[in-house]
Design a protein around this motif. Structure first.
Motif, PDB file in Angstrom:
ATOM      1  N   ASN A  83      26.998  74.933  72.531  1.00  0.00           N
ATOM      2  CA  ASN A  83      28.013  73.625  72.987  1.00  0.00           C
ATOM      3  C   ASN A  83      29.183  73.951  72.220  1.00  0.00           C
ATOM      4  O   ASN A  83      30.078  72.683  72.085  1.00  0.00           O
ATOM      5  N   LEU A  84      29.525  75.075  71.528  1.00  0.00           N
ATOM      6  CA  LEU A  84      30.766  75.418  71.068  1.00  0.00           C
ATOM      7  C   LEU A  84      31.858  76.150  71.795  1.00  0.00           C
ATOM      8  O   LEU A  84      31.285  77.158  72.476  1.00  0.00           O
ATOM      9  N   ALA A  85      33.038  75.935  71.949  1.00  0.00           N
ATOM     10  CA  ALA A  85      33.948  76.564  72.680  1.00  0.00           C
ATOM     11  C   ALA A  85      34.719  77.328  71.750  1.00  0.00           C
ATOM     12  O   ALA A  85      35.497  76.851  70.898  1.00  0.00           O
ATOM     13  N   LEU A  86      34.619  78.581  71.840  1.00  0.00           N
ATOM     14  CA  LEU A  86      35.257  79.587  70.826  1.00  0.00           C
ATOM     15  C   LEU A  86      36.577  80.186  71.321  1.00  0.00           C
ATOM     16  O   LEU A  86      36.269  80.845  72.448  1.00  0.00           O
ATOM     17  N   PRO A  87      37.721  80.200  70.880  1.00  0.00           N
ATOM     18  CA  PRO A  87      38.864  80.826  71.445  1.00  0.00           C
ATOM     19  C   PRO A  87      38.696  82.298  71.415  1.00  0.00           C
ATOM     20  O   PRO A  87      38.249  82.930  70.399  1.00  0.00           O
ATOM     21  N   TRP A  88      39.169  83.059  72.469  1.00  0.00           N
ATOM     22  CA  TRP A  88      39.031  84.479  72.713  1.00  0.00           C
ATOM     23  C   TRP A  88      40.176  84.989  73.396  1.00  0.00           C
ATOM     24  O   TRP A  88      40.712  84.592  74.305  1.00  0.00           O
ATOM     25  N   ILE A  89      40.439  86.283  72.764  1.00  0.00           N
ATOM     26  CA  ILE A  89      41.600  86.932  73.398  1.00  0.00           C
ATOM     27  C   ILE A  89      40.971  88.351  74.073  1.00  0.00           C
ATOM     28  O   ILE A  89      40.199  89.045  73.700  1.00  0.00           O
ATOM     29  N   PHE A  90      41.008  88.193  75.584  1.00  0.00           N
ATOM     30  CA  PHE A  90      40.525  89.033  76.568  1.00  0.00           C
ATOM     31  C   PHE A  90      41.334  90.352  76.640  1.00  0.00           C
ATOM     32  O   PHE A  90      40.802  91.321  76.586  1.00  0.00           O
ATOM     33  N   GLY A  91      42.856  90.014  76.574  1.00  0.00           N
ATOM     34  CA  GLY A  91      43.828  91.093  76.372  1.00  0.00           C
ATOM     35  C   GLY A  91      43.674  92.219  77.554  1.00  0.00           C
ATOM     36  O   GLY A  91      43.981  93.457  77.224  1.00  0.00           O
ATOM     37  N   GLN A  92      43.384  91.781  78.649  1.00  0.00           N
ATOM     38  CA  GLN A  92      43.252  92.859  79.677  1.00  0.00           C
ATOM     39  C   GLN A  92      44.359  93.819  80.139  1.00  0.00           C
ATOM     40  O   GLN A  92      44.432  94.912  80.484  1.00  0.00           O
ATOM     41  N   PHE A  93      45.340  93.013  79.756  1.00  0.00           N
ATOM     42  CA  PHE A  93      46.985  93.563  79.800  1.00  0.00           C
ATOM     43  C   PHE A  93      47.605  94.448  78.910  1.00  0.00           C
ATOM     44  O   PHE A  93      48.590  95.054  78.833  1.00  0.00           O
ATOM     45  N   GLN A  94      47.028  94.193  77.799  1.00  0.00           N
ATOM     46  CA  GLN A  94      47.379  94.940  76.478  1.00  0.00           C
ATOM     47  C   GLN A  94      47.491  96.376  76.620  1.00  0.00           C
ATOM     48  O   GLN A  94      46.521  97.029  77.355  1.00  0.00           O
ATOM     49  N   GLN A  95      48.351  96.803  75.973  1.00  0.00           N
ATOM     50  CA  GLN A  95      48.418  98.437  75.955  1.00  0.00           C
ATOM     51  C   GLN A  95      47.080  99.171  75.703  1.00  0.00           C
ATOM     52  O   GLN A  95      46.474  99.061  74.606  1.00  0.00           O
ATOM     53  N   GLY A  96      46.798 100.092  76.532  1.00  0.00           N
ATOM     54  CA  GLY A  96      45.695 101.074  76.284  1.00  0.00           C
ATOM     55  C   GLY A  96      44.302 100.633  76.694  1.00  0.00           C
ATOM     56  O   GLY A  96      43.209 101.112  76.796  1.00  0.00           O
ATOM     57  N   ILE A  97      44.097  99.199  77.213  1.00  0.00           N
ATOM     58  CA  ILE A  97      42.728  98.572  77.603  1.00  0.00           C
ATOM     59  C   ILE A  97      42.302  99.161  78.780  1.00  0.00           C
ATOM     60  O   ILE A  97      41.113  99.340  79.002  1.00  0.00           O
ATOM     61  N   LEU A  98      43.339  99.146  79.647  1.00  0.00           N
ATOM     62  CA  LEU A  98      42.725  99.446  81.184  1.00  0.00           C
ATOM     63  C   LEU A  98      42.264 100.938  81.117  1.00  0.00           C
ATOM     64  O   LEU A  98      41.326 101.193  81.398  1.00  0.00           O
ATOM     65  N   ASP A  99      43.152 101.922  80.263  1.00  0.00           N
ATOM     66  CA  ASP A  99      42.657 103.024  80.145  1.00  0.00           C
ATOM     67  C   ASP A  99      41.396 103.258  79.469  1.00  0.00           C
ATOM     68  O   ASP A  99      40.571 104.175  79.857  1.00  0.00           O
ATOM     69  N   ILE A 100      40.965 102.381  78.472  1.00  0.00           N
ATOM     70  CA  ILE A 100      39.759 102.442  77.694  1.00  0.00           C
ATOM     71  C   ILE A 100      38.754 101.960  78.662  1.00  0.00           C
ATOM     72  O   ILE A 100      37.457 102.679  78.701  1.00  0.00           O
ATOM     73  N   CYS A 101      38.963 101.120  79.337  1.00  0.00           N
ATOM     74  CA  CYS A 101      37.853 100.546  80.343  1.00  0.00           C
ATOM     75  C   CYS A 101      37.604 101.674  81.481  1.00  0.00           C
ATOM     76  O   CYS A 101      36.469 101.775  81.840  1.00  0.00           O
ATOM     77  N   LEU A 102      38.603 102.405  81.977  1.00  0.00           N
ATOM     78  CA  LEU A 102      38.494 103.391  82.891  1.00  0.00           C
ATOM     79  C   LEU A 102      37.736 104.522  82.181  1.00  0.00           C
ATOM     80  O   LEU A 102      36.789 105.403  82.934  1.00  0.00           O
ATOM     81  N   LYS A 103      38.052 104.697  80.977  1.00  0.00           N
ATOM     82  CA  LYS A 103      37.519 105.777  80.200  1.00  0.00           C
ATOM     83  C   LYS A 103      35.734 105.522  79.955  1.00  0.00           C
ATOM     84  O   LYS A 103      35.040 106.513  80.181  1.00  0.00           O
TER      85      LYS A 103
END
Length: 279
Positions: free
Chosen positions: A168-188
């Motif tokens: 029942n807790l809502a925790l703030p989270w940074i997903f950061g999908q547009f941050q530099q290098g994240i797409l490349d890491i996901c494709l990797k």
């Protein structure tokens, strides 16, 4: 027949394409586009010209180590006067002194990932035009991931911040999908097991990729631990997928530690980075 085009350089029109495709991944050196939607590239010529209806220009788009037309990892199509946006296609959208601009559309069911573009000129010369990354397109009605709700698109695909619920807790989270290098890491990450036994062509299937990403994150990225976490990071201390993915990419080993909501949050980042809605 006109002289063969002598291409001096190719402009992938990053700024225009990234704005049109909503793909601002903070990596201007790479082109990111969404499938089923037109993007443009400009050929700056030393010499030669293209005469529509007379000259034959053929574009080849390839993805994977062994591209094949049979599994959709290789597409060959001619530059014509129209584009059928239900398949790969190209047309000359502008011709000025020394510059030929091509509009290119990918198939809305094409595999996602790193592509290389080639230009063939009536069998005389092949020119490498450049590379781009193709993503799913929830804005395209012809794409199976289409989502006809701008509010949900904003929240699920474009927003980089949100909440992760733990009981029942809502925790703030940074997903950061547009941050530099994240797409490349996901494709990797996908490259560790490129669509599994089904091959690279299977990345055109969003259901398969969603399941694959979930399995890869559990197997390769995060170490689940519900006991003593003193030799790693307590799962309750994480607040960002970015830090986890960057640490995995740097250390090339399981990140200690995660629990259910951490796995879910990192999976959401991977899914939205690919252009899918995790909602």
């Amino acid at each position: 027949m006109s002289p063969v085009l002598d291409v001096n350089r190719v402009d992938l029109d990053h700024a225009i394409n990234h704005k049109d495709h909503q793909t601002d991944f903070s990596e201007p050196e790479c082109l990111f586009v969404r499938r089923g939607q037109i993007f443009t590239i400009s050929l700056h010529l030393n010499s030669g010209q293209y005469n529509e209806g007379k000259d034959t220009l053929t574009i080849t788009a390839e993805i994977g180590a062994q591209p094949s037309e049979n599994d959709g990892t290789r597409a060959v199509f001619r530059v014509s006067d129209t584009i059928d946006e239900a398949s790969w296609g190209a047309k000359a959208s502008s011709r000025t002194a020394g510059v030929l601009t091509l509009s290119i559309s990918s198939a809305p069911s094409a595999p996602i990932g790193h592509y290389t573009l080639f230009l063939d000129q009536e069998g005389q010369r092949q020119v490498k035009l450049g590379q781009f990354v193709l993503l799913y397109n929830p804005w395209c009605p012809r794409d199976s991931v289409y989502l006809d709700d701008e509010d949900k698109l904003e929240e699920y695909v474009l927003s980089q911040d949100g909440l992760i619920y733990v009981i029942n807790l809502a925790l703030p989270w940074i997903f950061g999908q547009f941050q530099q290098g994240i797409l490349d890491i996901c494709l990797k990450l996908l490259g560790i097991d490129p669509a599994g036994v089904q091959g690279c062509g299977a990345t055109g299937n969003p259901v398969y990729v969603t399941r694959l990403l979930s399995g890869l994150i559990h197997k390769h990225v995060l170490w689940g631990n519900w006991n003593d976490t003193s030799d790693g990071v307590n799962p309750e201390e994480w607040q960002s997928s970015v830090e986890i993915l960057q640490r995995w990419d740097m250390e090339k080993s399981l990140v200690r530690y995660g629990q259910c909501w951490v796995f879910a949050a990192v999976n959401c980042t991977g899914i939205s980075t690919a252009g899918l809605s995790p909602g």
